[in-house]
Design a protein around this motif. Structure first.
Motif, mmCIF file in Angstrom:
data_model
loop_
_atom_site.group_PDB
_atom_site.id
_atom_site.type_symbol
_atom_site.label_atom_id
_atom_site.label_comp_id
_atom_site.label_asym_id
_atom_site.label_seq_id
_atom_site.Cartn_x
_atom_site.Cartn_y
_atom_site.Cartn_z
ATOM 1 N N ALA A 119 36.005 37.733 34.038
ATOM 2 C CA ALA A 119 36.299 38.453 35.237
ATOM 3 C C ALA A 119 35.890 37.534 36.781
ATOM 4 O O ALA A 119 36.239 37.531 37.589
ATOM 5 C CB ALA A 119 35.320 39.880 35.444
ATOM 6 N N GLY A 120 34.568 36.807 36.484
ATOM 7 C CA GLY A 120 34.491 35.952 37.334
ATOM 8 C C GLY A 120 35.444 34.749 37.388
ATOM 9 O O GLY A 120 35.814 34.488 38.818
ATOM 10 N N GLY A 147 39.948 32.462 40.750
ATOM 11 C CA GLY A 147 41.625 32.477 40.657
ATOM 12 C C GLY A 147 42.332 33.458 41.913
ATOM 13 O O GLY A 147 43.102 32.780 42.520
ATOM 14 N N ALA A 148 41.697 34.604 42.188
ATOM 15 C CA ALA A 148 42.156 35.345 42.973
ATOM 16 C C ALA A 148 41.867 34.879 44.589
ATOM 17 O O ALA A 148 42.804 34.912 45.342
ATOM 18 C CB ALA A 148 41.509 36.700 42.812
ATOM 19 N N VAL A 149 40.854 34.355 44.832
ATOM 20 C CA VAL A 149 40.358 33.736 45.944
ATOM 21 C C VAL A 149 41.180 32.471 45.890
ATOM 22 O O VAL A 149 41.775 32.466 47.258
ATOM 23 C CB VAL A 149 38.791 33.325 46.090
ATOM 24 C CG1 VAL A 149 38.675 32.607 47.194
ATOM 25 C CG2 VAL A 149 38.039 34.702 46.111
ATOM 26 N N GLY A 196 42.813 39.611 40.623
ATOM 27 C CA GLY A 196 41.465 40.552 41.480
ATOM 28 C C GLY A 196 41.076 42.024 40.484
ATOM 29 O O GLY A 196 40.343 42.416 40.753
ATOM 30 N N ASP A 197 42.407 42.272 39.905
ATOM 31 C CA ASP A 197 42.325 43.566 39.458
ATOM 32 C C ASP A 197 41.432 43.883 37.825
ATOM 33 O O ASP A 197 41.536 42.786 37.137
ATOM 34 C CB ASP A 197 43.927 44.024 38.877
ATOM 35 C CG ASP A 197 43.740 45.436 38.062
ATOM 36 O OD1 ASP A 197 43.121 46.149 38.404
ATOM 37 O OD2 ASP A 197 44.905 45.751 37.180
ATOM 38 N N PRO A 198 40.746 44.507 38.013
ATOM 39 C CA PRO A 198 39.615 44.619 36.706
ATOM 40 C C PRO A 198 40.458 44.815 35.237
ATOM 41 O O PRO A 198 39.951 44.186 34.452
ATOM 42 C CB PRO A 198 38.761 45.800 36.997
ATOM 43 C CG PRO A 198 38.986 46.119 38.437
ATOM 44 C CD PRO A 198 40.229 45.645 38.808
ATOM 45 N N ASP A 199 41.452 45.433 35.243
ATOM 46 C CA ASP A 199 42.282 45.464 34.081
ATOM 47 C C ASP A 199 42.698 44.174 33.641
ATOM 48 O O ASP A 199 42.796 44.042 32.558
ATOM 49 C CB ASP A 199 43.357 46.291 34.093
ATOM 50 C CG ASP A 199 42.777 47.858 34.418
ATOM 51 O OD1 ASP A 199 41.723 48.269 33.888
ATOM 52 O OD2 ASP A 199 43.718 48.705 34.918
ATOM 53 N N ASN A 212 42.257 42.685 29.711
ATOM 54 C CA ASN A 212 43.627 42.130 29.177
ATOM 55 C C ASN A 212 43.370 40.822 28.509
ATOM 56 O O ASN A 212 44.027 40.397 27.546
ATOM 57 C CB ASN A 212 44.729 42.469 29.901
ATOM 58 C CG ASN A 212 45.123 43.983 30.051
ATOM 59 O OD1 ASN A 212 44.471 44.782 29.370
ATOM 60 N ND2 ASN A 212 45.857 44.363 31.131
ATOM 61 N N ALA A 213 42.890 39.817 29.495
ATOM 62 C CA ALA A 213 42.700 38.474 29.155
ATOM 63 C C ALA A 213 41.564 38.441 27.808
ATOM 64 O O ALA A 213 41.997 37.616 26.976
ATOM 65 C CB ALA A 213 42.238 37.819 30.240
#
Length: 63
Positions: free
Chosen positions: A11-12, A17-19, A34-37, A41-42
């Motif tokens: 998640a981090g 990557g989202a930033v 940025g989606d927690p799902d 899934n990853a």
């Protein structure tokens, strides 16, 4: 491997990557990363790939 690739670490990394995607002008990619799902899934995908690789390898054989 499980101690390194925990859901929190993934998640981090995805948040970073989202930033980066947002700074690069890719808002849709930033929203996806940025989606927690996506992190869940990853982690599942890495586990599935590891299971496939383990199944394909012959394992430890006596010399």
């Amino acid at each position: 491997m499980r101690t390194i690739l925990t859901p929190g670490v993934v998640a981090g990394l995805l948040s970073a990557g989202a930033v980066a995607a947002a700074l690069a002008g890719k808002p849709a990619l930033a929203a996806y990363l940025g989606d927690p799902d996506t992190a869940a899934n990853a982690v599942a995908a890495v586990g599935a790939i590891g299971a496939l690789v383990a199944g394909a390898l012959r394992g430890v054989t006596p010399a």
